[in-house]
Scaffold this active site. Sequence first.
Site, PDB file in Angstrom:
ATOM      1  N   CYS A 160       0.789  -1.194   0.000  1.00  0.00           N
ATOM      2  CA  CYS A 160       0.000   0.000   0.000  1.00  0.00           C
ATOM      3  C   CYS A 160       0.843   1.275   0.000  1.00  0.00           C
ATOM      4  O   CYS A 160       0.474   2.235  -0.653  1.00  0.00           O
ATOM      5  CB  CYS A 160      -0.886  -0.067   1.216  1.00  0.00           C
ATOM      6  SG  CYS A 160      -2.102   1.187   1.287  1.00  0.00           S
ATOM      7  N   ARG A 163      -3.491   4.870   5.332  1.00  0.00           N
ATOM      8  CA  ARG A 163      -3.914   4.128   4.148  1.00  0.00           C
ATOM      9  C   ARG A 163      -4.377   2.724   4.499  1.00  0.00           C
ATOM     10  O   ARG A 163      -5.018   2.061   3.683  1.00  0.00           O
ATOM     11  CB  ARG A 163      -2.770   4.057   3.142  1.00  0.00           C
ATOM     12  CG  ARG A 163      -2.331   5.402   2.605  1.00  0.00           C
ATOM     13  CD  ARG A 163      -0.967   5.332   1.944  1.00  0.00           C
ATOM     14  NE  ARG A 163      -0.973   4.536   0.750  1.00  0.00           N
ATOM     15  CZ  ARG A 163      -0.971   5.035  -0.488  1.00  0.00           C
ATOM     16  NH1 ARG A 163      -0.996   6.339  -0.673  1.00  0.00           N
ATOM     17  NH2 ARG A 163      -0.950   4.244  -1.535  1.00  0.00           N
ATOM     18  N   TRP A 170      -0.591  -3.894   2.118  1.00  0.00           N
ATOM     19  CA  TRP A 170      -1.996  -4.304   2.225  1.00  0.00           C
ATOM     20  C   TRP A 170      -2.091  -5.561   1.376  1.00  0.00           C
ATOM     21  O   TRP A 170      -1.991  -5.510   0.161  1.00  0.00           O
ATOM     22  CB  TRP A 170      -2.898  -3.194   1.706  1.00  0.00           C
ATOM     23  CG  TRP A 170      -4.355  -3.528   1.677  1.00  0.00           C
ATOM     24  CD1 TRP A 170      -5.022  -4.170   0.672  1.00  0.00           C
ATOM     25  CD2 TRP A 170      -5.332  -3.223   2.671  1.00  0.00           C
ATOM     26  NE1 TRP A 170      -6.342  -4.282   0.986  1.00  0.00           N
ATOM     27  CE2 TRP A 170      -6.571  -3.708   2.201  1.00  0.00           C
ATOM     28  CE3 TRP A 170      -5.294  -2.588   3.909  1.00  0.00           C
ATOM     29  CZ2 TRP A 170      -7.749  -3.573   2.926  1.00  0.00           C
ATOM     30  CZ3 TRP A 170      -6.472  -2.457   4.628  1.00  0.00           C
ATOM     31  CH2 TRP A 170      -7.676  -2.949   4.141  1.00  0.00           C
ATOM     32  N   ASN A 192       3.914  -1.427  -5.047  1.00  0.00           N
ATOM     33  CA  ASN A 192       2.458  -1.253  -4.950  1.00  0.00           C
ATOM     34  C   ASN A 192       1.854  -1.663  -6.276  1.00  0.00           C
ATOM     35  O   ASN A 192       2.427  -1.382  -7.338  1.00  0.00           O
ATOM     36  CB  ASN A 192       2.087   0.207  -4.669  1.00  0.00           C
ATOM     37  CG  ASN A 192       2.398   0.620  -3.251  1.00  0.00           C
ATOM     38  OD1 ASN A 192       2.619  -0.214  -2.389  1.00  0.00           O
ATOM     39  ND2 ASN A 192       2.410   1.914  -3.012  1.00  0.00           N
ATOM     40  N   GLY A 193       0.673  -2.257  -6.255  1.00  0.00           N
ATOM     41  CA  GLY A 193       0.004  -2.648  -7.492  1.00  0.00           C
ATOM     42  C   GLY A 193      -0.169  -4.148  -7.585  1.00  0.00           C
ATOM     43  O   GLY A 193       0.004  -4.883  -6.603  1.00  0.00           O
ATOM     44  N   GLU A 234     -29.312   1.519  -0.119  1.00  0.00           N
ATOM     45  CA  GLU A 234     -27.942   1.965   0.128  1.00  0.00           C
ATOM     46  C   GLU A 234     -27.848   3.482   0.170  1.00  0.00           C
ATOM     47  O   GLU A 234     -27.139   4.053   1.011  1.00  0.00           O
ATOM     48  CB  GLU A 234     -27.015   1.401  -0.959  1.00  0.00           C
ATOM     49  CG  GLU A 234     -25.595   1.932  -0.946  1.00  0.00           C
ATOM     50  CD  GLU A 234     -24.800   1.583   0.308  1.00  0.00           C
ATOM     51  OE1 GLU A 234     -23.704   2.151   0.486  1.00  0.00           O
ATOM     52  OE2 GLU A 234     -25.270   0.753   1.120  1.00  0.00           O
ATOM     53  N   LYS A 258     -26.529   5.756   3.392  1.00  0.00           N
ATOM     54  CA  LYS A 258     -25.444   6.736   3.345  1.00  0.00           C
ATOM     55  C   LYS A 258     -25.896   8.069   3.951  1.00  0.00           C
ATOM     56  O   LYS A 258     -25.156   8.702   4.689  1.00  0.00           O
ATOM     57  CB  LYS A 258     -24.972   6.959   1.906  1.00  0.00           C
ATOM     58  CG  LYS A 258     -24.138   5.856   1.342  1.00  0.00           C
ATOM     59  CD  LYS A 258     -22.815   5.738   2.074  1.00  0.00           C
ATOM     60  CE  LYS A 258     -22.287   4.320   2.027  1.00  0.00           C
ATOM     61  NZ  LYS A 258     -22.983   3.372   2.883  1.00  0.00           N
ATOM     62  N   GLU A 281     -26.235   7.726   7.770  1.00  0.00           N
ATOM     63  CA  GLU A 281     -24.961   7.486   8.442  1.00  0.00           C
ATOM     64  C   GLU A 281     -24.178   8.771   8.701  1.00  0.00           C
ATOM     65  O   GLU A 281     -23.627   8.968   9.787  1.00  0.00           O
ATOM     66  CB  GLU A 281     -24.077   6.554   7.592  1.00  0.00           C
ATOM     67  CG  GLU A 281     -24.396   5.084   7.701  1.00  0.00           C
ATOM     68  CD  GLU A 281     -23.452   4.247   6.876  1.00  0.00           C
ATOM     69  OE1 GLU A 281     -22.920   3.253   7.413  1.00  0.00           O
ATOM     70  OE2 GLU A 281     -23.220   4.573   5.691  1.00  0.00           O
ATOM     71  N   HIS A 292     -48.562   1.166  -0.301  1.00  0.00           N
ATOM     72  CA  HIS A 292     -48.778   0.282   0.844  1.00  0.00           C
ATOM     73  C   HIS A 292     -48.290   0.908   2.144  1.00  0.00           C
ATOM     74  O   HIS A 292     -47.964   0.195   3.096  1.00  0.00           O
ATOM     75  CB  HIS A 292     -48.086  -1.064   0.605  1.00  0.00           C
ATOM     76  CG  HIS A 292     -48.632  -1.805  -0.574  1.00  0.00           C
ATOM     77  ND1 HIS A 292     -49.750  -2.614  -0.498  1.00  0.00           N
ATOM     78  CD2 HIS A 292     -48.232  -1.829  -1.876  1.00  0.00           C
ATOM     79  CE1 HIS A 292     -50.016  -3.116  -1.700  1.00  0.00           C
ATOM     80  NE2 HIS A 292     -49.113  -2.655  -2.550  1.00  0.00           N
ATOM     81  N   LYS A 343     -15.695   1.385  11.769  1.00  0.00           N
ATOM     82  CA  LYS A 343     -15.460   0.894  10.409  1.00  0.00           C
ATOM     83  C   LYS A 343     -15.714  -0.607  10.312  1.00  0.00           C
ATOM     84  O   LYS A 343     -16.342  -1.070   9.380  1.00  0.00           O
ATOM     85  CB  LYS A 343     -14.022   1.223   9.979  1.00  0.00           C
ATOM     86  CG  LYS A 343     -13.726   0.848   8.532  1.00  0.00           C
ATOM     87  CD  LYS A 343     -14.616   1.617   7.574  1.00  0.00           C
ATOM     88  CE  LYS A 343     -14.380   1.238   6.127  1.00  0.00           C
ATOM     89  NZ  LYS A 343     -15.386   1.835   5.235  1.00  0.00           N
TER      90      LYS A 343
END
Length: 608
Positions: free
Chosen positions: A2, A27, A70, A96-97, A481, A485, A488, A504, A603
């Site tokens: 990462c 990160r 990561w 990274n990648g 969803e 959001k 939240e 209804h 989280k």
Amino acid sequence: MCGIVGYTGTKNATPFLIEGLRALEYRGYDSAGIYVAGQGVVRRAGKIDMLAAAVPATFSGTTGIAHTRWATHGPPTETNAHPHQDSSETIWLVHNGIIENHAELRQKLVSEGTSFTSETDTEVLAKLVGSYYLTDTVLEEAVERALVDVRGTYGIAVVSTRESKKIVTARLGSPLLLGMGSDGYYLASDAAPVLPYTRQVIYLDDGELAVLMPDSYAIRSHTLKTVIQKPIQMLDWDAESAKKKGYEHFMLKEIMEIPEVIENTLRGRLLVEEGSATLDGLEKVEQRLKEVERIIVTGCGSAYYAGLVGQELIEEFAGIPVEVEIASELRYRRFTGDPKRTVLIAVSQSGETADTLEALRIAKKNGMLTLGVINVVGSTIARETDATVHNHAGPEIGVASTKAFISQVIVLTLLALKLGRERSLSKKEGLRLVQDLSQLSTHAKTVLQRADAIADVAKKYAHIANALYIGRKYQCPVAYEGALKLKEISYIHAEGYGAGEMKHGPIALIEQDFLTVALAPKDSLYEKTRSNMEEIRARSGSIVAVTTDGNTDITRIADEVLFVPETHEALIPTLTTLPLQLFAYYVAKARGLPIDQPRNLAKAVTVE
């Protein structure tokens, strides 16, 4: 992935490397490592503090590289942590990648007598560079030759014991910048680590390679080898802003990363000529998947809503009955049916969600095949499922899930396509889906380029106390969803409903200025959704509509209209979600709320 940092100059590199890694902790990572010329390497699974404690006080040198990992290939262990070395331990490399053809390259190197100690694609790259690093070769030439063989994305930093004051770095799809210091040159994957030392930076672009020495640097194309003169830029960010790439909040940064996330989630998984998909991680359960007659998808919060999109997709493409269950309820339910013909799919960003994990364990005890759709390699759910597909969304810092939700939907879309092509989905339809999937990232960029218009709409409704989100078929889970959001991060009461449910009960709420957000793309059920909107308009309700480009018909019904590009009906949920994420973000911003860390929320929910 990462995080990457590096330094070559006149001072001891070790303090910068350790503190640079700390600056990248935001990160997310699961292991870390450091290499300093003349001293060697130290790697540890876990937090930076564990690495720092393991580095001897005498660990001093003027050139070095370091990395936070990561996990993507192989779990988070000390062996899999970066830096990785070549066979002679002359080359040390951080990366990274994702190297897409790592398996092919590994097989070739093994056939030539190379051995491997880790499960990572990064070690393959280190060994490949080493194979080209001959006695008459300089380091940058070996790196260039190795990169010719590579398919995928990378940001790399490479050092050699033979050229101990040199760092070679290259980029393709993974960011890197050079810091111009008075005592040497700095390297990092974003600005946060270098800000305490210099504000003069150069950003590498894709296809560029840089050679750093204590008193000089050079940038060139790593394919044409032409020298590139690049302007030095001045950073005016503080360290926290640098972590967020200049965005005010992680949530906005992560929404803006969604086009890249779509590309990463799709990379190497579309079978273009066959009109199908392949999902790494499912190889060992392929036969059982072909015999499946029932699927249960489980998750919590946004993961549950992603599962609802997956239900529509799998039933539509593959004709397999799908049940989607909230994990906190499923774990207390009695499992029925033939477990040998049933698969449970556990969806979790963190891979540690307590209720989802317990539901998974019960399913396993009942003899079901278990699959995971997980963003964190090496997490508990990833380890305990029979097979796991990883999202490749990268770390998500904001509590409200944005890019992780999108990547979950993409993975479930790919699974539906794969299962469908193995059953009744025609090749013609599969080819169309593959073509439209390959364009989805571009469409997402188009939506995000309209963020200012979405912000203007959001400001008009930042004062509301309640909101209703409605949609049909693929758009019904998007309504759920979108409402989640808003509640939240803005603390506004919001509910998602199937638009057909309006009569209804929910229509009783409609009055002047009551807000309804209507998901109304020009899909197979557009006319019915429009009728629901007409009912709301007749009762003086306010309407914000999300529809597809060119639909001017809806402007006479809605007070405000947000547009997304037209694509395959089954793929539109990915696009219609984006305006809702931005709408929620800008409403919360207008209300002056702590967007990245909303009250009472965590989280990862790791307790019941």
